[in-house]
Design a protein around this motif. Structure first.
Motif, PDB file in Angstrom:
ATOM      1  N   ALA A  13      -3.172 -28.793 -45.455  1.00 15.25           N
ATOM      2  CA  ALA A  13      -2.194 -29.570 -44.699  1.00 15.25           C
ATOM      3  C   ALA A  13      -2.826 -30.839 -44.133  1.00 15.25           C
ATOM      4  O   ALA A  13      -2.201 -31.908 -44.122  1.00 15.25           O
ATOM      5  N   LEU A  14      -4.062 -30.737 -43.648  1.00 13.30           N
ATOM      6  CA  LEU A  14      -4.763 -31.912 -43.126  1.00 13.30           C
ATOM      7  C   LEU A  14      -5.021 -32.928 -44.243  1.00 13.30           C
ATOM      8  O   LEU A  14      -4.854 -34.136 -44.048  1.00 13.30           O
ATOM      9  N   ALA A  15      -5.422 -32.432 -45.402  1.00 12.15           N
ATOM     10  CA  ALA A  15      -5.686 -33.334 -46.533  1.00 12.15           C
ATOM     11  C   ALA A  15      -4.425 -34.063 -46.967  1.00 12.15           C
ATOM     12  O   ALA A  15      -4.484 -35.214 -47.407  1.00 12.15           O
ATOM     13  N   ALA A  16      -3.265 -33.403 -46.798  1.00 10.39           N
ATOM     14  CA  ALA A  16      -1.988 -34.010 -47.194  1.00 10.39           C
ATOM     15  C   ALA A  16      -1.367 -34.833 -46.071  1.00 10.39           C
ATOM     16  O   ALA A  16      -0.326 -35.466 -46.270  1.00 10.39           O
ATOM     17  N   THR A  17      -2.020 -34.817 -44.892  1.00 11.25           N
ATOM     18  CA  THR A  17      -1.479 -35.497 -43.706  1.00 11.25           C
ATOM     19  C   THR A  17      -0.028 -35.087 -43.468  1.00 11.25           C
ATOM     20  O   THR A  17       0.856 -35.902 -43.214  1.00 11.25           O
ATOM     21  N   ASP A  18       0.202 -33.793 -43.537  1.00 10.99           N
ATOM     22  CA  ASP A  18       1.545 -33.230 -43.417  1.00 10.99           C
ATOM     23  C   ASP A  18       1.646 -32.468 -42.094  1.00 10.99           C
ATOM     24  O   ASP A  18       1.171 -31.338 -41.973  1.00 10.99           O
ATOM     25  N   ALA A  19       2.275 -33.096 -41.089  1.00 15.84           N
ATOM     26  CA  ALA A  19       2.352 -32.489 -39.755  1.00 15.84           C
ATOM     27  C   ALA A  19       3.122 -31.175 -39.773  1.00 15.84           C
ATOM     28  O   ALA A  19       2.756 -30.222 -39.075  1.00 15.84           O
ATOM     29  N   GLY A  23       1.649 -27.460 -38.658  1.00 15.42           N
ATOM     30  CA  GLY A  23       2.263 -26.512 -37.742  1.00 15.42           C
ATOM     31  C   GLY A  23       2.420 -25.143 -38.365  1.00 15.42           C
ATOM     32  O   GLY A  23       2.133 -24.115 -37.730  1.00 15.42           O
ATOM     33  N   ALA A  24       2.858 -25.089 -39.623  1.00 15.10           N
ATOM     34  CA  ALA A  24       3.034 -23.806 -40.311  1.00 15.10           C
ATOM     35  C   ALA A  24       1.695 -23.087 -40.461  1.00 15.10           C
ATOM     36  O   ALA A  24       1.610 -21.865 -40.289  1.00 15.10           O
ATOM     37  N   ALA A  25       0.632 -23.839 -40.779  1.00 16.45           N
ATOM     38  CA  ALA A  25      -0.693 -23.235 -40.949  1.00 16.45           C
ATOM     39  C   ALA A  25      -1.221 -22.682 -39.630  1.00 16.45           C
ATOM     40  O   ALA A  25      -1.880 -21.641 -39.600  1.00 16.45           O
ATOM     41  N   LEU A  26      -0.918 -23.367 -38.520  1.00 13.68           N
ATOM     42  CA  LEU A  26      -1.341 -22.877 -37.212  1.00 13.68           C
ATOM     43  C   LEU A  26      -0.550 -21.641 -36.798  1.00 13.68           C
ATOM     44  O   LEU A  26      -1.081 -20.725 -36.192  1.00 13.68           O
ATOM     45  N   TYR A  98      -4.672 -35.582 -25.640  1.00 15.28           N
ATOM     46  CA  TYR A  98      -4.601 -35.476 -27.093  1.00 15.28           C
ATOM     47  C   TYR A  98      -5.232 -34.174 -27.582  1.00 15.28           C
ATOM     48  O   TYR A  98      -6.093 -33.583 -26.922  1.00 15.28           O
ATOM     49  N   VAL A  99      -4.792 -33.760 -28.766  1.00 21.29           N
ATOM     50  CA  VAL A  99      -5.390 -32.627 -29.467  1.00 21.29           C
ATOM     51  C   VAL A  99      -5.798 -33.119 -30.847  1.00 21.29           C
ATOM     52  O   VAL A  99      -4.982 -33.684 -31.582  1.00 21.29           O
ATOM     53  N   THR A 100      -7.066 -32.935 -31.186  1.00 23.63           N
ATOM     54  CA  THR A 100      -7.588 -33.402 -32.464  1.00 23.63           C
ATOM     55  C   THR A 100      -8.088 -32.207 -33.276  1.00 23.63           C
ATOM     56  O   THR A 100      -8.796 -31.348 -32.753  1.00 23.63           O
ATOM     57  N   ILE A 101      -7.706 -32.179 -34.533  1.00 19.39           N
ATOM     58  CA  ILE A 101      -8.170 -31.135 -35.441  1.00 19.39           C
ATOM     59  C   ILE A 101      -9.208 -31.732 -36.388  1.00 19.39           C
ATOM     60  O   ILE A 101      -8.988 -32.794 -36.973  1.00 19.39           O
ATOM     61  N   ASP A 102     -10.335 -31.052 -36.521  1.00 20.58           N
ATOM     62  CA  ASP A 102     -11.452 -31.484 -37.381  1.00 20.58           C
ATOM     63  C   ASP A 102     -11.870 -32.923 -37.095  1.00 20.58           C
ATOM     64  O   ASP A 102     -11.808 -33.802 -37.964  1.00 20.58           O
ATOM     65  N   PRO A 103     -12.326 -33.205 -35.870  1.00 18.55           N
ATOM     66  CA  PRO A 103     -12.675 -34.586 -35.508  1.00 18.55           C
ATOM     67  C   PRO A 103     -13.808 -35.187 -36.332  1.00 18.55           C
ATOM     68  O   PRO A 103     -13.885 -36.412 -36.457  1.00 18.55           O
ATOM     69  N   ALA A 104     -14.682 -34.348 -36.916  1.00 20.44           N
ATOM     70  CA  ALA A 104     -15.788 -34.877 -37.718  1.00 20.44           C
ATOM     71  C   ALA A 104     -15.512 -34.807 -39.208  1.00 20.44           C
ATOM     72  O   ALA A 104     -16.355 -35.175 -40.025  1.00 20.44           O
ATOM     73  N   GLY A 105     -14.332 -34.349 -39.576  1.00 16.67           N
ATOM     74  CA  GLY A 105     -14.035 -34.157 -40.992  1.00 16.67           C
ATOM     75  C   GLY A 105     -13.395 -35.366 -41.638  1.00 16.67           C
ATOM     76  O   GLY A 105     -13.022 -36.334 -40.958  1.00 16.67           O
ATOM     77  N   PRO A 106     -13.227 -35.314 -42.927  1.00 20.98           N
ATOM     78  CA  PRO A 106     -12.633 -36.449 -43.654  1.00 20.98           C
ATOM     79  C   PRO A 106     -11.122 -36.584 -43.418  1.00 20.98           C
ATOM     80  O   PRO A 106     -10.548 -37.619 -43.760  1.00 20.98           O
ATOM     81  N   HIS A 107     -10.503 -35.549 -42.829  1.00 25.74           N
ATOM     82  CA  HIS A 107      -9.048 -35.575 -42.639  1.00 25.74           C
ATOM     83  C   HIS A 107      -8.713 -35.331 -41.163  1.00 25.74           C
ATOM     84  O   HIS A 107      -7.933 -34.459 -40.831  1.00 25.74           O
ATOM     85  N   MET A 116       1.834 -32.031 -30.205  1.00 30.14           N
ATOM     86  CA  MET A 116       1.192 -30.820 -30.724  1.00 30.14           C
ATOM     87  C   MET A 116       1.993 -29.576 -30.351  1.00 30.14           C
ATOM     88  O   MET A 116       2.150 -28.654 -31.163  1.00 30.14           O
ATOM     89  N   LEU A 117       2.534 -29.534 -29.138  1.00 32.04           N
ATOM     90  CA  LEU A 117       3.353 -28.402 -28.736  1.00 32.04           C
ATOM     91  C   LEU A 117       4.605 -28.300 -29.611  1.00 32.04           C
ATOM     92  O   LEU A 117       5.023 -27.206 -29.983  1.00 32.04           O
ATOM     93  N   LYS A 118       5.195 -29.437 -29.954  1.00 32.70           N
ATOM     94  CA  LYS A 118       6.345 -29.426 -30.855  1.00 32.70           C
ATOM     95  C   LYS A 118       5.941 -28.930 -32.244  1.00 32.70           C
ATOM     96  O   LYS A 118       6.688 -28.204 -32.907  1.00 32.70           O
ATOM     97  N   THR A 119       4.741 -29.338 -32.682  1.00 31.32           N
ATOM     98  CA  THR A 119       4.243 -28.911 -33.989  1.00 31.32           C
ATOM     99  C   THR A 119       4.019 -27.402 -34.024  1.00 31.32           C
ATOM    100  O   THR A 119       4.315 -26.740 -35.023  1.00 31.32           O
ATOM    101  N   LEU A 120       3.510 -26.848 -32.921  1.00 30.45           N
ATOM    102  CA  LEU A 120       3.293 -25.407 -32.853  1.00 30.45           C
ATOM    103  C   LEU A 120       4.614 -24.649 -32.864  1.00 30.45           C
ATOM    104  O   LEU A 120       4.679 -23.515 -33.333  1.00 30.45           O
ATOM    105  N   GLY A 121       5.665 -25.275 -32.353  1.00 29.78           N
ATOM    106  CA  GLY A 121       6.973 -24.642 -32.349  1.00 29.78           C
ATOM    107  C   GLY A 121       7.127 -23.680 -31.191  1.00 29.78           C
ATOM    108  O   GLY A 121       6.171 -23.387 -30.460  1.00 29.78           O
ATOM    109  N   PRO A 122       8.341 -23.156 -30.991  1.00 32.90           N
ATOM    110  CA  PRO A 122       8.585 -22.246 -29.868  1.00 32.90           C
ATOM    111  C   PRO A 122       7.905 -20.909 -30.071  1.00 32.90           C
ATOM    112  O   PRO A 122       7.636 -20.490 -31.191  1.00 32.90           O
ATOM    113  N   LYS A 123       7.628 -20.248 -28.976  1.00 34.55           N
ATOM    114  CA  LYS A 123       7.031 -18.922 -29.029  1.00 34.55           C
ATOM    115  C   LYS A 123       8.032 -17.942 -29.608  1.00 34.55           C
ATOM    116  O   LYS A 123       9.182 -17.891 -29.183  1.00 34.55           O
ATOM    117  N   PRO A 124       7.619 -17.148 -30.597  1.00 38.42           N
ATOM    118  CA  PRO A 124       8.547 -16.188 -31.184  1.00 38.42           C
ATOM    119  C   PRO A 124       8.898 -15.091 -30.192  1.00 38.42           C
ATOM    120  O   PRO A 124       8.103 -14.735 -29.330  1.00 38.42           O
TER     121      PRO A 124
END
Length: 275
Positions: A13-19, A23-26, A98-107, A116-124
């Motif tokens: 998902a990070l490689a595809a820059t797909d927000a 969220g789904a992967a998290l 801010y929330v950063t994922i893989d700050p030292a990575g290529p993506h 980020m909270l919106k990306t995580l979605g509501p609690k089930p």
């Protein structure tokens, strides 16, 4: 440390820059989170240095975290689910910008905390809507003293009306207590007993429902499955989450009444969210 762990869906998902995919992967997997100690998540200086608001860092793999903290010999980390992340971010929404994922990575992927909270979605959330026209007794699992009092009240006032044979009442009381203890040990969100007479037969069933977990991630086999104890895993309609339902009944000969009722309980489950 979490040797070798990686969330491959999150990496893709990070490689595809797909927000949305992030969220789904998290939500369906776990993420590596740096820790100060066993309980506290570590945050990092933000745009204002060591003054709040800070920045939270997440990692798709242990390797990615080690690349970022390569010179920190005291680095610690844990795996966290979306629920754990959501709880932490909500509790610190004014302290983290801010929330950063893989700050030292290529993506590298960076979002504001609210995004980020919106990306995580509501609690089930899953409701245990018990079948109607049956005598169900719900036990409050949020407080140990309350659930013990409620169980004592049930065994004192309700059980003798259902199981009228005094020589059987102790065994039924023991079954109800074991069901309560098992529900407490698994951190169940709901516990209910079905106690009534069907025809002339005393009938008992307990059902305990766990809190939702990411689908397929947290499956524990029963320690000692018997002819009177079993479990069901119930998935949400989108198959992102599932809850574990443990049931038991006092005697094997009640299976013909108890098991169809377990099926009925599963059919009444209602999935939603807390928002």
């Amino acid at each position: 440390m979490i040797d070798g762990y990686r969330n491959r869906a999150l990496e893709a998902a990070l490689a595809a820059t797909d927000a949305e995919a992030v969220g789904a992967a998290l939500r369906t997997g776990q993420v590596v989170v740096p820790q100060l100690d066993e309980a506290r998540i570590r945050v990092f200086p933000g745009d204002r240095g060591n003054q709040p608001p800070y920045e939270a860092m997440l990692f798709s793999s242990q390797e990615s975290l080690e690349a970022f903290l390569s010179e920190d010999t005291r680095r610690r980390s844990q795996l966290r689910t979306a629920d754990g992340l959501r709880e932490f971010l909500l509790a610190n929404v004014d302290e983290i910008a801010y929330v950063t994922i893989d700050p030292a990575g290529p993506h590298r992927f960076r979002l504001g905390i609210k995004e980020m909270l919106k990306t995580l979605g509501p609690k089930p959330h899953v409701d245990l809507r018990l079948p109607k026209a049956q005598e169900w007794y719900v036990v409050d699992m949020s407080d140990e003293d309350v659930r013990d009092y409620q169980l004592a009240d049930l065994t004192d006032k309700v059980l003798p009306k259902v199981q009228r044979a005094k020589n059987e009442q102790f065994a039924w009381m023991q079954w109800m207590s074991e069901a309560k203890d098992s529900a407490a040990e698994q951190g169940a969100a709901f516990l209910a007993y079905w106690l009534q007479r069907v025809g002339r037969r005393p009938t008992g069933l307990s059902v305990a429902l766990s809190r939702p977990a990411p689908f397929g991630m947290v499956r524990h086999p029963m320690q000692a499955e018997t002819t009177t104890v079993g479990e069901r895993w119930v998935a949400s309609p989108d198959r992102l989450y599932e809850s574990r339902l443990i049931y038991s009944f006092p005697r094997p000969e009640l299976a013909d009444l108890a098991l169809p009722t377990v099926d009925l309980v599963v059919a009444t489950l209602s999935w939603g969210d807390d928002s």
